[in-house]
Design a protein around this motif. Sequence first.
Motif, mmCIF file in Angstrom:
data_model
loop_
_atom_site.group_PDB
_atom_site.id
_atom_site.type_symbol
_atom_site.label_atom_id
_atom_site.label_comp_id
_atom_site.label_asym_id
_atom_site.label_seq_id
_atom_site.Cartn_x
_atom_site.Cartn_y
_atom_site.Cartn_z
ATOM 1 N N ALA A 45 -20.690 -40.926 24.174
ATOM 2 C CA ALA A 45 -20.364 -41.819 23.019
ATOM 3 C C ALA A 45 -18.924 -42.266 22.773
ATOM 4 C CB ALA A 45 -21.003 -40.671 21.793
ATOM 5 N N LEU A 46 -17.845 -41.359 23.049
ATOM 6 C CA LEU A 46 -16.752 -41.427 22.928
ATOM 7 C C LEU A 46 -16.186 -42.573 23.640
ATOM 8 C CD1 LEU A 46 -15.000 -38.069 22.297
ATOM 9 C CD2 LEU A 46 -15.665 -39.785 20.519
ATOM 10 N N LYS A 47 -16.897 -42.653 25.094
ATOM 11 C CA LYS A 47 -16.186 -43.521 26.008
ATOM 12 C C LYS A 47 -16.969 -44.975 25.795
ATOM 13 C CE LYS A 47 -15.969 -44.097 31.198
ATOM 14 N NZ LYS A 47 -16.616 -45.199 31.537
ATOM 15 N N ALA A 48 -18.046 -44.839 25.129
ATOM 16 C CA ALA A 48 -18.594 -46.070 24.920
ATOM 17 C C ALA A 48 -18.144 -46.451 23.469
ATOM 18 C CB ALA A 48 -20.145 -45.969 25.066
ATOM 19 N N GLY A 49 -17.648 -45.745 22.636
ATOM 20 C CA GLY A 49 -17.369 -46.183 21.469
ATOM 21 C C GLY A 49 -18.545 -46.373 20.290
ATOM 22 N N VAL A 50 -19.332 -45.716 20.569
ATOM 23 C CA VAL A 50 -20.740 -45.854 19.618
ATOM 24 C C VAL A 50 -20.844 -44.575 18.732
ATOM 25 C CG1 VAL A 50 -21.762 -47.581 21.290
ATOM 26 C CG2 VAL A 50 -22.164 -44.892 21.689
ATOM 27 N N THR A 51 -21.551 -44.615 17.744
ATOM 28 C CA THR A 51 -21.752 -43.509 16.923
ATOM 29 C C THR A 51 -23.245 -43.316 16.346
ATOM 30 O OG1 THR A 51 -21.366 -44.948 14.981
ATOM 31 C CG2 THR A 51 -19.443 -43.493 16.020
ATOM 32 N N GLU A 52 -24.028 -44.247 16.554
ATOM 33 C CA GLU A 52 -25.328 -44.238 16.271
ATOM 34 C C GLU A 52 -26.245 -43.616 17.357
ATOM 35 O OE1 GLU A 52 -26.807 -45.327 13.173
ATOM 36 O OE2 GLU A 52 -24.687 -45.718 12.575
ATOM 37 N N TRP A 54 -29.318 -44.349 18.318
ATOM 38 C CA TRP A 54 -29.839 -45.199 19.473
ATOM 39 C C TRP A 54 -28.937 -45.846 20.511
ATOM 40 C CZ3 TRP A 54 -28.564 -50.384 20.008
ATOM 41 C CH2 TRP A 54 -27.904 -50.939 18.774
ATOM 42 N N GLU A 55 -27.743 -45.964 19.911
ATOM 43 C CA GLU A 55 -26.722 -46.504 20.736
ATOM 44 C C GLU A 55 -26.366 -45.434 21.895
ATOM 45 O OE1 GLU A 55 -24.028 -49.501 17.764
ATOM 46 O OE2 GLU A 55 -24.102 -47.206 17.604
ATOM 47 N N ILE A 56 -26.002 -44.173 21.373
ATOM 48 C CA ILE A 56 -25.613 -43.071 22.413
ATOM 49 C C ILE A 56 -26.591 -42.749 23.316
ATOM 50 C CG2 ILE A 56 -25.058 -40.402 22.549
ATOM 51 C CD1 ILE A 56 -24.027 -40.730 19.567
ATOM 52 N N ILE A 57 -28.125 -42.805 22.934
ATOM 53 C CA ILE A 57 -29.313 -42.640 23.959
ATOM 54 C C ILE A 57 -29.067 -44.016 25.000
ATOM 55 C CG2 ILE A 57 -31.768 -42.786 24.050
ATOM 56 C CD1 ILE A 57 -31.662 -41.466 21.294
ATOM 57 N N ALA A 58 -28.913 -45.047 24.561
ATOM 58 C CA ALA A 58 -28.801 -46.358 25.309
ATOM 59 C C ALA A 58 -27.747 -45.981 26.292
ATOM 60 C CB ALA A 58 -28.557 -47.420 24.281
ATOM 61 N N ALA A 59 -26.614 -45.511 25.950
ATOM 62 C CA ALA A 59 -25.325 -45.243 26.769
ATOM 63 C C ALA A 59 -25.744 -44.068 27.787
ATOM 64 C CB ALA A 59 -24.291 -44.854 25.924
ATOM 65 N N ILE A 60 -26.346 -43.155 27.374
ATOM 66 C CA ILE A 60 -26.771 -41.995 28.012
ATOM 67 C C ILE A 60 -27.724 -42.538 29.276
ATOM 68 C CG2 ILE A 60 -28.084 -39.921 28.417
ATOM 69 C CD1 ILE A 60 -27.042 -39.376 25.654
ATOM 70 N N LYS A 61 -28.643 -43.428 28.792
ATOM 71 C CA LYS A 61 -29.485 -43.949 30.041
ATOM 72 C C LYS A 61 -28.772 -44.822 31.123
ATOM 73 C CE LYS A 61 -33.755 -44.162 27.044
ATOM 74 N NZ LYS A 61 -34.711 -44.942 26.256
ATOM 75 N N LYS A 62 -27.489 -45.503 30.601
ATOM 76 C CA LYS A 62 -26.755 -46.240 31.587
ATOM 77 C C LYS A 62 -26.021 -45.320 32.602
ATOM 78 C CE LYS A 62 -26.312 -50.533 28.741
ATOM 79 N NZ LYS A 62 -25.268 -51.169 27.869
ATOM 80 N N SER A 63 -25.683 -44.077 32.040
ATOM 81 C CA SER A 63 -24.822 -43.120 32.950
ATOM 82 C C SER A 63 -25.550 -41.832 32.556
ATOM 83 C CB SER A 63 -23.593 -42.896 32.060
ATOM 84 O OG SER A 63 -22.642 -44.270 32.320
ATOM 85 N N PRO A 64 -26.847 -41.632 33.045
ATOM 86 C CA PRO A 64 -27.408 -40.497 32.987
ATOM 87 C C PRO A 64 -26.694 -39.112 33.290
ATOM 88 C CG PRO A 64 -28.535 -41.929 34.506
ATOM 89 C CD PRO A 64 -27.312 -42.548 34.330
ATOM 90 N N ILE A 65 -27.223 -38.160 32.252
ATOM 91 C CA ILE A 65 -26.476 -36.708 32.626
ATOM 92 C C ILE A 65 -27.375 -36.080 33.547
ATOM 93 C CG2 ILE A 65 -25.961 -34.857 31.179
ATOM 94 C CD1 ILE A 65 -25.958 -36.223 28.772
#
Length: 654
Positions: A45-52, A54-65
């Motif tokens: 979330a911090l790397k992508a600069g997102v706080t919502e 759905w935005e964090i989930i979308a970022a996780i899907k791009k960089s799977p944990i």
Amino acid sequence: MAGIVVAIDGPSGSGKSSTSKAIAIRANWNYLDTGALYRAATWIALKAGVTEGWEIIAAIKKSPIVFSADPKDPKIFCGETEVTDEIRGARITDNVSQISQIAELRAFLVDMQQSIIAKSENGIVVEGRDIGTVVAPDADLKVFLYADLQARTVRREAEEINADKPVDVGQSLSSRDLLDSTRKISPLRPADDALELDSTELDLKEVVEVIWEWLTRKNLLGLPKVAVIGRPNVGKSTLVNRIIGRREAIVEDTPGVTRDRVKYEAEWNGRRFILIDTGGWEVAPEGISEKITAGSEAAIAESDIVLFVIDAQVGALDEDESLVNLLRKSKKKVIVAANKVDGPTEEADAHALWNLGFGEPRFVSALHGRGSGDLLDYLVKELPEIGSEKADDGFRRIALVGRPNVGKSSLLNILAGESRVIVDDAAGTTRDPVDELIEIGGSTWRFIDTAGIRKRARQDSGTDYYASLRTATALERAEVAVVVLDASVPLTEQDLRIVSMVEEAGRGLVIVMNKWDLVDEERQLQLDKELERNLERFPWAQRVNVSAKTGWHRDRLAPALRTAISSWEKRIPTSKLNSFLGALIGATPPPVRSGKQPKIRFATQAAICPPKFVVFATEFVETAYRRFIERRLREEFGFPGTPVEVVVKVKERD
């Protein structure tokens, strides 16, 4: 299908991570740090600069944990970037609490955690917050690990958490506790069925041992498996009978009597394991021999250790070579048992079995017992601590014990509603413990009907002696013992000894007064006096009057069993315990001894199954006062149906 799941919850700094990794390593299970998943999500979330959410989930899907489940070297990746160390820094720590409160993200990560758990075939230890309540509500063992703030602060400071940014660790933990307890989404709390463990006074090794004991008590640790392999008629089943201590495997001189793989539970020097008796292995099997040989090969594949039995009087034959090759390819630990070594002559010949390449052959005579103890000593030394065989099926285990002919088997049959075991007027009809699953009171229970415990069972008395040993083993396997007494005759010294055996074994206790249909009014009066006089040490025992012959009052047994088990597993929170103890000491202080007044500092419940309390005092405390504490503990907190132990440890004054 998921294997054993252990869920460990608790506040920050309580030792969840170290404990979980130690348990997982010892059990050879996987490990999941759910807190690391939230930290990884925060990093993304911090790397992508997102706080919502759905935005964090979308970022996780791009960089799977991706979380490595190896407890010896747990790593976590976000996409292709390893973030194991970075997510422990101050920047992540300062933001993870806020990120973890996003409901949409929490639901997404819970699904991820449950997916990881479901894929763990053998077992997994999962630690973090909300594990027992949200992530794994059906976990096989739930532990809530906690410690006081001072102890947690010391531990966190020793770990040098947030070394890149000086912080007040105590203040940080205190703030985290407040946030955990007041958060709107799933505030931190133990699951209703969690076992709570105060680690304030315990080091890591002691905490691990307590949890390991719980795993053992609940039969969640798999038993190692030993496959008994060899050609037909080399004495495999005779050796199996020798090891398990009873003639259960069929033995005849005719080769090929054993056909199926048969599993028996065995024990030696406190180590339990599964013994797999197999049919004779053949090089070129035909007909039914093909299935027998295939079964032997399957037993090798599933075993932890192979006991390769060879007739030492015949020696290794050419046809054994293919079996030797199969065993080498299996990569399993192989112990060569040179059987039928009845004297020095056979022993000299058996030394040739060194040539097989499996190390020193172990000389034994399965028929006469020669060398069997030495073989078992070596076998259990080589056993892994745990294996893949589940020790139990999860049903509560109830042992029926008592003197011969008091009606144990009749009681089991009437509870089952049908004839499950042989009943005869002759005493001693039952010789081996008989396990039966029986549904009573809306629950299924595993009842273990045992042989009657006679007053004396000498080693040279054969059947009675071994029956007595097996009954003692059955009692160790049980959680609650139902001691069956004959209400129609006076209590005997042996009856009282059996009740004492149950207390010494630390098992829950229900006393069943059987044959109540033969008790008249005069006998009832006599019986009340006998019980008051002879069982005064056991006022906490549950008592049920029944008639196994007619079924009268059989419905009262299940509630008594549930009460005994509930008490046996009961844990008192440390705060309540010390509040009770403070009031007790204030009203009735311990007696002065040798001019010194013992000062009781605090108490803790050290164990359950059965409950054990440790009281820390500055001086020796009289036995009578310890019994007084136990009596008042029972008055305050109950514990019907279980023994309770109160131990005093002298701790020098500060």
